[in-house]
Enzyme design. Structure first.
Site, short mmCIF file in Angstrom:
data_model
loop_
_atom_site.label_atom_id
_atom_site.label_comp_id
_atom_site.label_asym_id
_atom_site.label_seq_id
_atom_site.Cartn_x
_atom_site.Cartn_y
_atom_site.Cartn_z
CB CYS A 118 -5.37 11.09 11.39
SG CYS A 118 -3.81 10.28 11.48
NE ARG A 155 0.25 10.58 9.57
CZ ARG A 155 -0.14 9.53 8.86
NH1 ARG A 155 -1.30 8.98 9.09
NH2 ARG A 155 0.64 9.03 7.94
CE LYS A 213 -2.22 2.38 3.91
NZ LYS A 213 -1.06 3.06 4.34
CG ASN A 214 2.41 2.72 3.51
OD1 ASN A 214 1.25 3.04 3.29
ND2 ASN A 214 2.88 2.49 4.72
CG ASP A 228 3.08 1.74 9.32
OD1 ASP A 228 2.80 2.65 10.13
OD2 ASP A 228 3.25 1.94 8.10
NE ARG A 252 -6.43 4.58 4.95
CZ ARG A 252 -5.33 4.98 5.62
NH1 ARG A 252 -5.37 5.12 6.92
NH2 ARG A 252 -4.21 5.26 4.98
#
Ligand SMILES: CC(=O)N[C@H]1[C@@H](OP(=O)(O)OP(=O)(O)OC[C@H]2O[C@@H](n3ccc(=O)[nH]c3=O)[C@H](O)[C@@H]2O)O[C@H](CO)[C@@H](O)[C@@H]1O
Ligand SMILES: C=C(OP(=O)(O)O)C(=O)O
Length: 443
Positions: free
Chosen positions: A118, A123, A22-23, A307, A399
């Site tokens: 968030c 961030r 994803k990243n 993560d 997500r």
């Protein structure tokens, strides 16, 4: 409300295939709009909610995006681009902000909604903006938008990042690839996803050197073209299934991984007593009967990835002894602790440190995902808790994980994803079953 319902007690076994990262895919798709000629073909694209969101962002910018949920995406950005990304996209996914660098480089103008805070921290994006300003852009913030403009082309310069921010490194690298002259990013992020983006940019005709180290040199070119590119495997998805195998005392082959991207995770899990060995293009992960406590400090790559912090915490809950986690990347990434406590987790928070006292007898409970990794970690905890765990707020999990429930089910987990109605029916069936048992007992 949709829920994942998991019944604890199964040891996982079999094999699971890891998707593209994803990243890595999000910045690569954003970079596609740098190509004023030709079409890009991107392969090993994970069918995630975030990929749909970034595709919508690009379509809104006037690019043609051909994506139907397979692992291939095609982008053509030959037309003039629109320059605005509205809040509805940036709110869903902060990575939408990654179109700012490419838009500035191509159109000399970008107007992106402010990402806002968030669950895992405030961030800020000051390091992205510092880079654009160093390259000659004028940046203004107002009415919930950040607007950046430059007369003519951006100009290469030296940019020192105060922190090796992944997003800032990517945004500046993309902007610099079409700037006039040379840009040098110092204290750049070294994550594998940065290397994946640099490889793609170079295939598009850019001149990026040093990606994967703390100093990246970008010699700007006038024009970029579409290119073919394959996304690297998702090291965080891989780490999550490694944790699933380890926590259940299972034996799972994690397929399609690059072990060199997983060194810190392999090292820490090994310290916990997990047996991990390379097998072809995969990793065989065998969980021990008892996990050992371990200390972890999250850091930029090649340090331990933030993560994977909550998934490791799930393992620590049942490990023998006290484990300490220090979160240095995000200032507020312990939201899951409250949810773990609902499952009988014994965790103390002191500032940026969490102390996990293990082992405890975990109990199933109704818990909510607070971010995508926390959601996955709660499901992992449910795999070893007594009774049923219901995990809500699945939009977070969607997500970052393709077919999370299905993949765990295939590994032998007792797990299902249900909507409201299904849950009511299931509860009713369980009540009937229980009353039948009472009747037969009385008889
Ligand atoms: C889509 C994507 O790739 N997301 C990843 C990316 O997020 P993201 O790129 O947002 O993370 P960053 O590396 O930028 O953020 C790391 C830290 O730097 C701070 N910061 C960042 C930019 C800035 O301009 N100013 C500033 O202060 C952030 O608030 C945070 O505390 O890297 C994170 C750190 O590995 C991962 O957790 C995310 O999964
Ligand atoms: C925090 C994460 O992603 P994002 O930066 O997209 O929120 C993550 O992937 O764990």
């Amino acid at each position: 409300m949709e829920k994942i319902i998991v019944q604890g007690g199964q040891r996982l076994s079999g094999s699971v295939r890891i998707e593209g990262a994803k990243n890595a895919v999000l910045p690569v798709i954003a970079a596609s709009i740098l190509a004023s000629k030709g079409t890009s073909n991107i392969y090993d694209v994970p069918a995630l909610a975030d990929v749909y969101t970034i595709s919508e962002v690009l379509r809104n910018l006037n690019a043609d995006v051909d994506y139907n949920g397979t692992n291939h995406i095609q982008v053509n950005a030959e037309r003039d681009l629109a320059v605005e990304a509205p809040f509805e996209y940036v709110r869903k996914m902060r990575a939408s902000f990654l179109v700012m660098g490419p838009l500035l480089a191509r159109e000399g103008h970008a107007r992106i909604a402010l990402p806002g805070g968030c669950a895992i921290g405030s961030r800020p994006i000051d390091q992205h903006l510092k880079g654009f300003e160093a390259m000659g852009a004028e940046v203004e913030i107002g009415n919930g938008f950040i607007e950046a403009k430059v007369d003519g082309r951006l100009k290469g310069d030296k940019v020192y990042l105060d922190f090796p921010s992944v997003g800032a490194t990517e945004n500046i690298m993309m902007a610099a690839s079409m700037a006039e002259g040379t840009t040098i990013i110092e204290n750049a992020a070294e994550e594998p996803e940065i290397v994946c983006l640099a490889t793609y940019l170079n295939a598009m005709g850019a001149k990026v050197r040093g990606a994967g180290t703390g100093t990246i040199r970008i010699d700007g070119v006038e024009e970029l073209h579409g290119a073919n590119h394959t996304i690297i495997p998702d090291r965080i998805e891989a780490g999550t299934y490694m944790a699933a195998a380890a926590i259940t005392g299972g034996n799972v082959l994690i397929e399609n991984v690059l072990p060199e991207h997983l060194r810190p995770v392999i090292a820490k899990m090994t310290e916990m007593g997990v047996h991990i060995e390379e097998e072809g293009t995969g990793l065989r992960v065998i969980g021990p009967d008892k996990l050992k406590a371990v200390d972890i400090k999250t850091m930029p790559h090649p340090g331990f990835p933030t993560d994977m912090q909550s998934q490791m915490m799930a393992m620590m809950l049942i490990a023998e002894g006290n484990s300490v986690i220090t979160e240095t990347v995000f200032e507020n990434r312990f939201m899951h602790v409250e949810e773990f406590r609902r499952m009988n987790g014994d965790i103390k928070i002191e500032g940026r440190t969490s102390i996990v006292n293990g082992p405890v007898a975990l109990q199933g409970a109704e818990v909510a995902s607070t971010d995508l990794r926390a959601g996955a970690a709660l499901v992992l905890t449910g795999l070893v808790a007594e009774g049923r765990t219901r995990v809500t707020e699945l939009k977070h999990i969607d997500r970052g994980y393709v077919g999370f429930t299905e993949k765990l089910l295939a590994l032998g987990a007792d797990i299902e994803r249900v909507g409201d109605m299904e849950e009511v029916q299931e509860e009713a069936a369980a009540t009937v079953e229980a009353s039948e048992e009472t009747v037969s007992f009385k008889a």
